[in-house]
Design a protein around this motif. Sequence first.
Motif, short mmCIF file in Angstrom:
data_model
loop_
_atom_site.label_atom_id
_atom_site.label_comp_id
_atom_site.label_asym_id
_atom_site.label_seq_id
_atom_site.Cartn_x
_atom_site.Cartn_y
_atom_site.Cartn_z
N ILE A 271 0.82 -1.22 0.00
CA ILE A 271 0.00 0.00 0.00
C ILE A 271 0.85 1.27 0.00
CG2 ILE A 271 -0.23 0.19 2.52
CD1 ILE A 271 -3.26 0.84 1.94
N ASP A 272 2.07 1.20 0.55
CA ASP A 272 2.93 2.38 0.62
C ASP A 272 3.95 2.47 -0.51
OD1 ASP A 272 1.74 3.23 3.02
OD2 ASP A 272 3.04 1.88 4.19
N ALA A 273 3.95 1.50 -1.41
CA ALA A 273 4.95 1.47 -2.49
C ALA A 273 4.78 2.66 -3.43
CB ALA A 273 4.85 0.16 -3.27
N ARG A 274 5.91 3.19 -3.89
CA ARG A 274 5.89 4.31 -4.83
C ARG A 274 6.63 3.97 -6.12
NH1 ARG A 274 2.56 5.22 -1.91
NH2 ARG A 274 2.19 6.96 -0.50
N ASP A 275 7.54 2.99 -6.06
CA ASP A 275 8.31 2.61 -7.24
C ASP A 275 7.70 1.34 -7.85
OD1 ASP A 275 8.97 1.15 -5.00
OD2 ASP A 275 11.13 1.19 -5.33
N LEU A 276 6.71 1.52 -8.70
CA LEU A 276 5.97 0.39 -9.26
C LEU A 276 6.63 -0.05 -10.56
CD1 LEU A 276 2.38 1.93 -8.78
CD2 LEU A 276 3.85 0.83 -7.08
N ASP A 277 7.40 -1.15 -10.49
CA ASP A 277 8.14 -1.52 -11.70
C ASP A 277 7.62 -2.77 -12.40
OD1 ASP A 277 9.08 -3.21 -9.72
OD2 ASP A 277 11.13 -2.47 -9.78
N ASP A 278 6.54 -3.37 -11.88
CA ASP A 278 5.99 -4.54 -12.58
C ASP A 278 4.47 -4.48 -12.62
OD1 ASP A 278 4.94 -6.38 -10.16
OD2 ASP A 278 6.86 -5.51 -9.59
N ALA A 279 3.92 -4.88 -13.76
CA ALA A 279 2.47 -4.95 -13.95
C ALA A 279 2.16 -6.27 -14.66
CB ALA A 279 1.98 -3.76 -14.77
N ILE A 280 0.91 -6.73 -14.53
CA ILE A 280 0.55 -8.01 -15.14
C ILE A 280 -0.73 -7.88 -15.96
CG2 ILE A 280 1.66 -9.37 -13.33
CD1 ILE A 280 -1.17 -9.88 -12.15
N SER A 281 -0.83 -8.78 -16.94
CA SER A 281 -2.08 -8.96 -17.69
C SER A 281 -2.25 -10.46 -17.87
CB SER A 281 -2.02 -8.26 -19.05
OG SER A 281 -0.94 -8.74 -19.83
N ILE A 282 -3.49 -10.95 -17.86
CA ILE A 282 -3.69 -12.39 -17.95
C ILE A 282 -5.05 -12.72 -18.55
CG2 ILE A 282 -4.53 -12.55 -15.56
CD1 ILE A 282 -3.09 -15.32 -15.48
N LYS A 283 -5.05 -13.72 -19.41
CA LYS A 283 -6.28 -14.24 -20.01
C LYS A 283 -6.17 -15.75 -20.08
CE LYS A 283 -6.96 -10.21 -23.02
NZ LYS A 283 -6.94 -9.73 -24.43
N LYS A 284 -7.35 -16.41 -20.10
CA LYS A 284 -7.37 -17.85 -20.26
C LYS A 284 -7.92 -18.20 -21.63
CE LYS A 284 -8.51 -22.17 -17.91
NZ LYS A 284 -9.20 -22.82 -16.79
N ASP A 285 -7.23 -19.13 -22.31
CA ASP A 285 -7.63 -19.55 -23.65
C ASP A 285 -7.66 -21.07 -23.66
OD1 ASP A 285 -8.16 -19.86 -26.32
OD2 ASP A 285 -6.18 -19.21 -27.01
N GLY A 286 -8.82 -21.65 -23.37
CA GLY A 286 -8.94 -23.10 -23.29
C GLY A 286 -8.13 -23.62 -22.12
N ASP A 287 -7.18 -24.51 -22.41
CA ASP A 287 -6.32 -25.06 -21.37
C ASP A 287 -5.04 -24.26 -21.18
OD1 ASP A 287 -8.03 -27.12 -20.76
OD2 ASP A 287 -7.07 -28.56 -22.10
N PHE A 288 -4.96 -23.12 -21.84
CA PHE A 288 -3.74 -22.31 -21.77
C PHE A 288 -4.02 -20.97 -21.09
CE2 PHE A 288 -3.14 -25.19 -25.33
CZ PHE A 288 -1.86 -25.68 -25.09
N TYR A 289 -2.95 -20.43 -20.50
CA TYR A 289 -2.99 -19.12 -19.87
C TYR A 289 -2.02 -18.21 -20.61
CZ TYR A 289 -5.16 -21.75 -16.09
OH TYR A 289 -6.00 -22.57 -15.36
N ASP A 290 -2.49 -17.03 -21.00
CA ASP A 290 -1.62 -16.05 -21.65
C ASP A 290 -1.28 -14.98 -20.61
OD1 ASP A 290 -1.50 -17.19 -24.23
OD2 ASP A 290 -3.52 -16.46 -24.65
N LEU A 291 -0.06 -15.09 -20.10
CA LEU A 291 0.41 -14.19 -19.04
C LEU A 291 1.36 -13.16 -19.63
CD1 LEU A 291 0.83 -13.38 -16.03
CD2 LEU A 291 2.66 -15.10 -15.96
N GLY A 292 1.07 -11.90 -19.37
CA GLY A 292 1.98 -10.82 -19.74
C GLY A 292 2.56 -10.19 -18.48
#
Length: 714
Positions: A271-292
């Motif tokens: 909650i106190d972090a200011r240096d945000l250097d990672d973000a995520i995106s994710i979707k499911k496609d059948g039996d696969f996961y597309d992780l960014g």
Amino acid sequence: MSKNVFINNNLTIKERIILKLKENRNKLFKKNQIFYSLRLQQEQRQDFEESFEFLLKNKIIISNKHRKIKFNMDSNAFIGKIYFSPNGFGFVNPIGEDGKNYFVSKENTLNSLHEDIVIAVKTKDKSSDKKRPEAKVLIVLSRTITNIVGTFMASDDFGFVIPDDNKFNSDIYIPKGLENGAKSYDKVVVKIERYPKSKKRNPEGVIEEVLGLKGDKEAESLSIVKSNELRDKFPPEVIKEANCIKTLLDESDLKNREDFRDETIFTIDGIDARDLDDAISIKKDGDFYDLGVHIADVSHYVKEYSEIDKEALLRGTSVYLLDKVIPMLPKVLSNNVCSLNENEDKLVLSVLMRIDKYGRVVKSRICEGVMSSKGRLNYDEVTSFLEGQNEELNMNKPEIANSLMVAKELATILMKRRDDRGSIEFGFDETKIVLDESGKPIKVEPYKRGISNDIIEEFMLITNETIAKKFCEFNLPFIYRIHTYPRVEKLETFKQIVTAYGYDFNFNDLSTITPKELQEFLNSLQDDKTKEVLKMQLLQSMQQARYNCERSIHYGLATEYYCHFTSPIRRYPDLQIHRIVKESLHSNLNPIAQERLSKIVENVSKHCSIAERKAERAECELDKIKMSEYIMDRKNEVFEGFIKNFNKVGIFIVLNNTIDGFIKLQDFEFDQHSYTGKINNIDKVLRLGDRLKVKPKNVSLNTKEIIFEIVELI
């Protein structure tokens, strides 16, 4: 404490001359032969000459009538670094012999000081405690520590500084007029100007900086910063360069980048972090996961050899103290330009992975991109949502809420895959210390991790593994994060303890024991009370993780490939890897570039491993001070805890709130064979993990030692 810089594999020219001649003790050399055999540069000639004269003067080397040189010391003599105990004796670690040390009694330390480089000679194969060989110091080669942090005390005619580090085995004498305005009980930085010629003399110094009154919040924090040589102020040229960096993107920045600004990408941090250097995106496609996994493209702004880059390398890492952050990069970069703040267009280096239902990365690619975070989430709110206690997130950000459900699903799969291959989870509670506005600790308690912490950890781990494996296969210069096999002698001690407690630990060769075998052993332990303490004992067997330019196993994670890629705002190795990745993407790594890069990654690996240790030490020291202050204010309270370990004079304990302490006992018997303890007037055998109630007896802010006394055995 300030220290002299070593060269070439952490050895000074003086030490390299000695090692060269000792290795060829039956051979004679001319002076120039020695110079060129060490592959020194002409700009190192003066240092060589001074070192050579020192060695001749002290008869460490001798010259015959033909001016040919040879080594002139006992064949059992060796170079090492001496470390002192608060009790005055020392241990010498020979250079190049990790894990080995020689006991040095008070009488045999000569005029050496803590962390000096010395020539010592072995005197006994085993010391009085039957564990270590003994040695005595023959001569001090070089003084490592030049600056000391401590408490100044004044008298009419002179002053002296009592070092904060009780291993530094001497007070520093301050002649009249060199106090720089310091008064008694001030915390100060003293520079040593004259080292003792004999054991009976003290080093002499001059006060360089007054930090404030002992016990003052800012003074104590500054003392830790200074004693660990942390760079807490940016030079003017760095600030000037940082302020010239443009904060808004234009079309030239976006050229040849993939546009992710319409994607559901978000950050999850403290909650106190200011240096945000990672973000995520994710979707499911059948039996696969597309992780960014989208990481701040710091290298776009911090150019190699720029003033910001030079300073970032010197720092090596950001340092997160309880009451302040010492960032690796100026805040205009770490908190603004590079940070992946919500609803702001940001440049990223993205790793896009397709992961199957077994947690295997079946396809991956890396690209430069631009994104805009759709949500700045914190761990508590995400955990609350995933545990069904926070519908607000579902209502306000339904797309993110849906992504979080998929993220939890994938993280569970990745955790199982790591567990199946033998990744060792120690799972100890971290400590959460809450300070009031004056810096006084008002609460110390375990920090409870949630599923949101696990999600981000798993996604960063799989990203770091994917990058490391890919670039190992490319056979390019790289910085790996390695964690080598546990020390066999430590595993032998662990085996002795668990066998005494009735557990079967019959592995034929401890030098080849796998992470999976250790993991399965830990999982086989039935007694939860003992299990946690034995985990602590096993942790003592583990080596420290470090950076290395050669790939090796990461033992704790049970993986052949690992690196640090996901935090370039706060870790320099990540920033250097980003540069390698981008050069590879742009096909710029020709043989000449690779040769140059090989030298860079070797230097960065060594330097940043040392910088990381300094940061960890500083963070730990401040935590211990605040824990000591917390207990000091609660001297009449009773605390509950458990036995963590024994020694010959008492019991090490851990309180339920995670604070460590010690119980000193006069009538205590420690049985090394059964690894149990017994207090003579109490008819009970004490074992690791036994619970007890204690109250504070003595607290020292100087030594950061908390002594308890037993109230009740539970």
